[in-house]
Scaffold this active site. Structure first.
Site, PDB file in Angstrom:
ATOM      1  N   CYS A 139       0.814  -1.226   0.000  1.00  0.00           N
ATOM      2  CA  CYS A 139       0.000   0.000   0.000  1.00  0.00           C
ATOM      3  C   CYS A 139       0.847   1.274   0.000  1.00  0.00           C
ATOM      4  O   CYS A 139       1.667   1.492   0.892  1.00  0.00           O
ATOM      5  CB  CYS A 139      -0.946  -0.003   1.206  1.00  0.00           C
ATOM      6  SG  CYS A 139      -1.936   1.500   1.323  1.00  0.00           S
ATOM      7  N   ARG A 167      -0.090   4.687   3.027  1.00  0.00           N
ATOM      8  CA  ARG A 167      -0.033   4.406   4.466  1.00  0.00           C
ATOM      9  C   ARG A 167       0.264   5.588   5.370  1.00  0.00           C
ATOM     10  O   ARG A 167       0.234   5.457   6.592  1.00  0.00           O
ATOM     11  CB  ARG A 167       0.990   3.288   4.727  1.00  0.00           C
ATOM     12  CG  ARG A 167       0.492   1.941   4.276  1.00  0.00           C
ATOM     13  CD  ARG A 167       1.522   0.872   4.562  1.00  0.00           C
ATOM     14  NE  ARG A 167       2.493   0.711   3.497  1.00  0.00           N
ATOM     15  CZ  ARG A 167       3.648   0.074   3.621  1.00  0.00           C
ATOM     16  NH1 ARG A 167       3.989  -0.437   4.798  1.00  0.00           N
ATOM     17  NH2 ARG A 167       4.476  -0.056   2.593  1.00  0.00           N
ATOM     18  N   TRP A 208      -9.237   5.683  -0.381  1.00  0.00           N
ATOM     19  CA  TRP A 208      -9.761   6.299  -1.599  1.00  0.00           C
ATOM     20  C   TRP A 208      -8.877   5.854  -2.750  1.00  0.00           C
ATOM     21  O   TRP A 208      -7.766   5.356  -2.536  1.00  0.00           O
ATOM     22  CB  TRP A 208      -9.801   7.821  -1.475  1.00  0.00           C
ATOM     23  CG  TRP A 208      -8.531   8.411  -0.953  1.00  0.00           C
ATOM     24  CD1 TRP A 208      -7.412   8.740  -1.678  1.00  0.00           C
ATOM     25  CD2 TRP A 208      -8.229   8.706   0.426  1.00  0.00           C
ATOM     26  NE1 TRP A 208      -6.443   9.229  -0.830  1.00  0.00           N
ATOM     27  CE2 TRP A 208      -6.910   9.220   0.454  1.00  0.00           C
ATOM     28  CE3 TRP A 208      -8.951   8.592   1.621  1.00  0.00           C
ATOM     29  CZ2 TRP A 208      -6.291   9.610   1.641  1.00  0.00           C
ATOM     30  CZ3 TRP A 208      -8.325   8.978   2.802  1.00  0.00           C
ATOM     31  CH2 TRP A 208      -7.011   9.493   2.799  1.00  0.00           C
ATOM     32  N   GLU A 264      -5.041   3.198 -10.445  1.00  0.00           N
ATOM     33  CA  GLU A 264      -5.693   1.907 -10.225  1.00  0.00           C
ATOM     34  C   GLU A 264      -6.805   1.706 -11.243  1.00  0.00           C
ATOM     35  O   GLU A 264      -7.038   0.608 -11.744  1.00  0.00           O
ATOM     36  CB  GLU A 264      -6.304   1.840  -8.816  1.00  0.00           C
ATOM     37  CG  GLU A 264      -5.279   1.962  -7.694  1.00  0.00           C
ATOM     38  CD  GLU A 264      -5.948   1.818  -6.328  1.00  0.00           C
ATOM     39  OE1 GLU A 264      -6.319   2.846  -5.751  1.00  0.00           O
ATOM     40  OE2 GLU A 264      -6.129   0.664  -5.897  1.00  0.00           O
TER      41      GLU A 264
HETATM   42  N1  ARG Z   1      -6.800  -1.767  -6.966  1.00  0.00           N
HETATM   43  C1  ARG Z   1      -8.115  -2.022  -6.461  1.00  0.00           C
HETATM   44  C2  ARG Z   1      -9.157  -1.509  -7.445  1.00  0.00           C
HETATM   45  O1  ARG Z   1      -8.819  -0.962  -8.442  1.00  0.00           O
HETATM   46  C3  ARG Z   1      -8.351  -1.387  -5.098  1.00  0.00           C
HETATM   47  C4  ARG Z   1      -7.299  -1.660  -4.040  1.00  0.00           C
HETATM   48  C5  ARG Z   1      -7.348  -0.696  -2.877  1.00  0.00           C
HETATM   49  N2  ARG Z   1      -7.093   0.645  -3.307  1.00  0.00           N
HETATM   50  C6  ARG Z   1      -7.122   1.734  -2.523  1.00  0.00           C
HETATM   51  N3  ARG Z   1      -6.900   2.885  -3.082  1.00  0.00           N
HETATM   52  N4  ARG Z   1      -7.329   1.654  -1.210  1.00  0.00           N
HETATM   53  O2  ARG Z   1     -10.341  -1.601  -7.240  1.00  0.00           O
END
Ligand code: ARG
Length: 360
Positions: free
Chosen positions: A65, A68, A233, A238
């Site tokens: 992560c 953090r 968030w 991602e």
């Molecule tokens: N990578 C995952 C997604 O695209 C989520 C993982 C957690 N991500 C976060 N920003 N807390 O759905």
């Protein structure tokens, strides 16, 4: 787990917890109590503040992560008393609603009882269905093909759209899993548009606001919470560099490149790279426009470096998984790329667990 290792793990965690919270004068009495409890019941319960702190340290120890820096700020719902599916559904809806917080996303975790066999079948509380049509083509999120199939086996009616939110599915002990549709009014979905490429919005892309991981085990002091959904968030990449871009997910880069007018057969114009950047910029732009909290990878990288410095000042060494910390685009432009990391796994932590439908 045998009772000696449980005792050892309890001891290790409580020592950390009481030391960091300046309660070491209470440690000895608490350890004696826990030892007794383990000897007579082969298990023990964490006190409320021990649980709360454990969820946060588990985040602090999450090597993959990048976010953090904010590990202390998670809101914790202690739902260990719940055992009826109806109450569990309500708690999950409450999590979605309060964590989404009208777009001002709050890091949140809901912890369910560790001992009565509660499992959440969803990989995330919010996720998009994936199906195969008659010709075998994939519609929606291919990552969710198998979970979507399980939902259908339970009686959920597929909608065959690209972005259908799946129902919540929970199981208590050996009871049959139950599903429940999530009310639309508590879900926020962001339509993706580009700041200046107008035709972008015609692709009809969207993503949900809040990533709430619900398939990991939270381990604190040897106690394993198999149902403990948590969220932060989104970082833009991602969605823009993985969920919508990966060939094995929504695979949108060829479409984006075409609407940018790029030639897909010219290797030297880097059409994938250019399309990727515009898609990522569109994701950040759209979330901002809809007032849903999101972070760009450059800022996230800076925050991670600040986390490293802060932890070091407080006398702890940070463990991290370089391959996960470095964002999937523009790696070398960020300080994390140039930083060595130690990927040792500490406790408390969040761990992967087997999909509940594949254990039968
Ligand atoms: N990578 C995952 C997604 O695209 C989520 C993982 C957690 N991500 C976060 N920003 N807390 O759905």
């Amino acid at each position: 787990m045998d009772i000696n290792s449980l005792k050892q793990r309890a001891e290790d965690y409580l020592e950390l917890c009481y030391n960091e919270l300046n309660k070491s004068h209470l440690l000895e009495a608490r350890l004696a109590e826990v030892h007794k409890e383990i000897e007579s019941t082969r298990a023990y319960e964490l006190l409320s503040f021990e649980l709360v702190y454990g969820t946060k340290v588990a985040w602090r120890n999450s090597n993959k992560c990048i976010g953090r820096l904010f590990w202390r700020t998670m809101k914790v719902f202690d739902c260990r008393k719940l055992s009826h599916s109806e109450d569990i559904f309500q708690a999950l809806l409450n999590h979605i609603k309060t964590a989404t917080n009208e777009g001002n996303i709050k890091s949140t975790i809901t912890v369910f009882n560790a001992h009565n066999g509660i499992r959440i079948w969803n990989p995330q509380l919010l996720c998009f269905a994936g199906y195969r049509d008659e010709k075998g083509r994939i519609i929606g999120d291919s990552k969710q093909l198998s979970f979507t199939k399980e939902c259908m086996k339970l009686g959920w009616i597929p909608k065959m759209g690209q972005f259908d939110i799946l129902p919540l599915v929970i199981q208590v002990g050996d009871n049959k899993p139950e599903f429940r549709e999530i009310p639309e009014e508590i879900i926020s979905i962001v339509p993706i548009e580009h700041p200046f490429i107008d035709s972008f919005k015609d692709m009809g892309l969207k993503w949900y606001s809040t990533p709430i991981i619900s398939n990991m085990t939270l381990e604190i002091g040897g106690i394993e919470f198999h149902a403990a959904p948590f969220n932060g968030w989104y970082m833009g990449t991602e969605i823009g560099a993985r969920n919508l871009a990966d060939e094995s997910r929504y695979n949108m880069l060829p479409k984006v490149a075409k609407l940018m007018g790029l030639k897909l057969n010219d290797k030297n114009i880097l059409w994938k790279d250019r399309a990727l950047i515009e898609l990522n910029s569109a994701v950040l732009y759209s979330f901002k426009k809809h007032r849903v909290k999101i972070i760009d990878h450059h800022t996230a990288s800076k925050q991670f470096m600040e986390f490293l410095r802060k932890e070091t000042t407080e006398g702890r060494d940070v463990t991290a998984d370089w391959a996960w910390i470095v964002p999937p685009i523009s790696g070398s432009t960020m300080e994390v790329f140039h930083t060595e990391m130690n990927n040792e796994v500490k406790s408390p932590n969040y761990f992967y667990q087997q999909e509940p439908w594949s254990t039968k």
